[in-house]
Design an enzyme around this catalytic site. Structure first.
Site, PDB file in Angstrom:
ATOM      1  N   GLY A  14       0.841  -1.206   0.000  1.00  0.00           N
ATOM      2  CA  GLY A  14       0.000   0.000   0.000  1.00  0.00           C
ATOM      3  C   GLY A  14       0.873   1.253   0.000  1.00  0.00           C
ATOM      4  O   GLY A  14       0.452   2.306   0.477  1.00  0.00           O
ATOM      5  N   SER A  17       0.140   5.236  -1.806  1.00  0.00           N
ATOM      6  CA  SER A  17      -0.838   6.255  -1.422  1.00  0.00           C
ATOM      7  C   SER A  17      -0.962   6.348   0.105  1.00  0.00           C
ATOM      8  O   SER A  17      -0.581   5.418   0.830  1.00  0.00           O
ATOM      9  CB  SER A  17      -2.203   5.878  -2.023  1.00  0.00           C
ATOM     10  OG  SER A  17      -3.221   6.755  -1.592  1.00  0.00           O
ATOM     11  N   SER A 138      -3.792  -1.529  11.565  1.00  0.00           N
ATOM     12  CA  SER A 138      -5.175  -1.900  11.900  1.00  0.00           C
ATOM     13  C   SER A 138      -5.995  -0.611  11.780  1.00  0.00           C
ATOM     14  O   SER A 138      -5.867   0.117  10.790  1.00  0.00           O
ATOM     15  CB  SER A 138      -5.233  -2.530  13.302  1.00  0.00           C
ATOM     16  OG  SER A 138      -6.551  -2.807  13.684  1.00  0.00           O
ATOM     17  N   TYR A 152     -15.775  -4.117   7.750  1.00  0.00           N
ATOM     18  CA  TYR A 152     -14.388  -3.632   7.910  1.00  0.00           C
ATOM     19  C   TYR A 152     -13.844  -3.916   9.314  1.00  0.00           C
ATOM     20  O   TYR A 152     -12.716  -4.395   9.466  1.00  0.00           O
ATOM     21  CB  TYR A 152     -14.393  -2.127   7.628  1.00  0.00           C
ATOM     22  CG  TYR A 152     -13.087  -1.406   7.785  1.00  0.00           C
ATOM     23  CD1 TYR A 152     -12.007  -1.679   6.953  1.00  0.00           C
ATOM     24  CD2 TYR A 152     -12.937  -0.393   8.752  1.00  0.00           C
ATOM     25  CE1 TYR A 152     -10.816  -0.973   7.086  1.00  0.00           C
ATOM     26  CE2 TYR A 152     -11.753   0.320   8.880  1.00  0.00           C
ATOM     27  CZ  TYR A 152     -10.698   0.032   8.051  1.00  0.00           C
ATOM     28  OH  TYR A 152      -9.527   0.728   8.171  1.00  0.00           O
ATOM     29  N   LYS A 156     -10.189  -5.679  10.771  1.00  0.00           N
ATOM     30  CA  LYS A 156      -9.151  -4.945  11.503  1.00  0.00           C
ATOM     31  C   LYS A 156      -8.963  -5.507  12.923  1.00  0.00           C
ATOM     32  O   LYS A 156      -7.862  -5.436  13.473  1.00  0.00           O
ATOM     33  CB  LYS A 156      -9.492  -3.447  11.536  1.00  0.00           C
ATOM     34  CG  LYS A 156      -9.370  -2.793  10.163  1.00  0.00           C
ATOM     35  CD  LYS A 156      -7.954  -2.912   9.601  1.00  0.00           C
ATOM     36  CE  LYS A 156      -7.740  -2.087   8.349  1.00  0.00           C
ATOM     37  NZ  LYS A 156      -6.369  -2.184   7.813  1.00  0.00           N
TER      38      LYS A 156
END
Ligand SMILES: NC(=O)c1ccc[n+]([C@@H]2O[C@H](COP(=O)([O-])OP(=O)(O)OC[C@H]3O[C@@H](n4cnc5c(N)ncnc54)[C@H](OP(=O)(O)O)[C@@H]3O)[C@@H](O)[C@H]2O)c1
Length: 273
Positions: A14, A17, A138, A152, A156
């Site tokens: 990741g 960005s 997380s 979501y 996490k």
């Protein structure tokens, strides 16, 4: 963090960005050899160019692709991975009754398995060498259940659970394990997430201003330097990560009140509002 300390080879999933890019930038400024992984080629190449980093496209949900990307980056940089930052992820809020089934799986595939696959690619080598650092991002939504985050949040929470077990297993092997709990952060992900938030989720968030990605990056870099397990970029998540059992019931009471207010206003405005 000392600028003279040799950080070695840092791989950031990741890294094209938001939080991943800001962290990669911070570590590159401190002399680390940086490698980036993400799916979209254009943003990835722009980030790699800016940071003089190596890069590979891979979907972190695809174990074979991530394992290959890590191996190729280690080969290209001439060094094994010394620090892994697992930041690749996505968030799709929505009411439980309205979310499509595939969203629940997608969150687990990308946010949880995406982290797991990257860890499985680098941890054996770190244990063998008796050093290294693995940090997974997380979320505040991994510290407490929030209205609208039934897909979501569990992914996490799973990242947090994974890192808690790994802390216990890897610390004696000389490997540092860290887990990051950002609140709302001003990134493209948050802009996308905001498009899907139910009114109740917005009300729970209230008027809290998102923090900049650079603030999270600073906390991560400090966390690595001090070999911290809990990495909390702001006061709210720091308090929640340490005193969750005391604070969560109090927060839930306030959040429930906000949800009730939104629902009451919705009923008053009528079905077409
Ligand atoms: N922003 C917030 O408010 C916030 C709060 C708490 C936690 N977080 C967590 O912080 C992490 C970073 O989020 P961000 O806000 O920095 O988001 P962002 O700016 O959208 O960046 C996400 C990065 O992950 C990559 N990515 C997404 N899905 C991927 C996949 N399947 N395989 C490989 N790479 C993938 C993206 O590139 P491609 O799309 O090109 O692959 C991009 O580089 C996420 O885990 C997120 O859940 C964010």
């Amino acid at each position: 963090m000392s600028r003279t300390r040799d950080l070695g080879h840092v791989i950031v999933t990741g890294g094209s960005s938001g939080i991943g890019l800001a962290t990669a930038r911070s570590l590159a400024e401190r002399g680390a050899k940086v490698s980036l992984i993400a799916r979209g080629r254009e943003r990835l190449e722009a980030a790699a160019k800016e940071l003089s980093a190596a890069a590979r496209t891979a979907d972190v949900a695809d174990r074979t692709a991530v394992t290959r990307a890590v191996a190729e980056l280690e080969e290209e940089q001439g060094e094994p991975c010394d620090i892994l930052i697992s930041s690749a992820g996505l968030a799709r809020p929505g009411r439980f009754l309205e979310l499509p089934d595939d969203v629940f799986r997608q969150m687990i595939d990308v946010d949880y398995f995406g982290t797991l696959h990257a860890l499985r690619a680098v941890v054996p080598g770190m244990v063998e060498r008796g050093r290294g650092s693995v940090v997974a991002v997380s979320s505040a939504a991994g510290l407490l259940g929030i209205y609208g985050y039934s897909a979501y949040g569990p992914a996490k929470f799973a990242v947090r659970g994974l890192m808690e077990s790994l802390r216990a297993e890897l610390t004696p092997c000389g490997v540092h394990v860290g887990v990051v709990f950002p609140p709302d952060v001003d990134t493209p992900q948050l802009a996308e997430e905001n498009r899907w938030k139910p009114a109740e989720t917005r009300a729970v968030g209230g008027t809290i201003k998102p923090i900049p990605a650079e603030q999270v990056a600073q906390a991560i870099v400090k966390g690595i330097d001090r070999r911290r397990f809990l990495i909390c970029p702001d006061l709210g998540t720091r308090a929640l990560s340490r005193f969750g059992s005391v604070l969560t019931p109090l927060l839930n009471r306030e959040f429930d009140r906000r949800v009730r207010a939104v629902r009451k206003a919705g009923r008053k405005a009528g079905p077409n509002s």
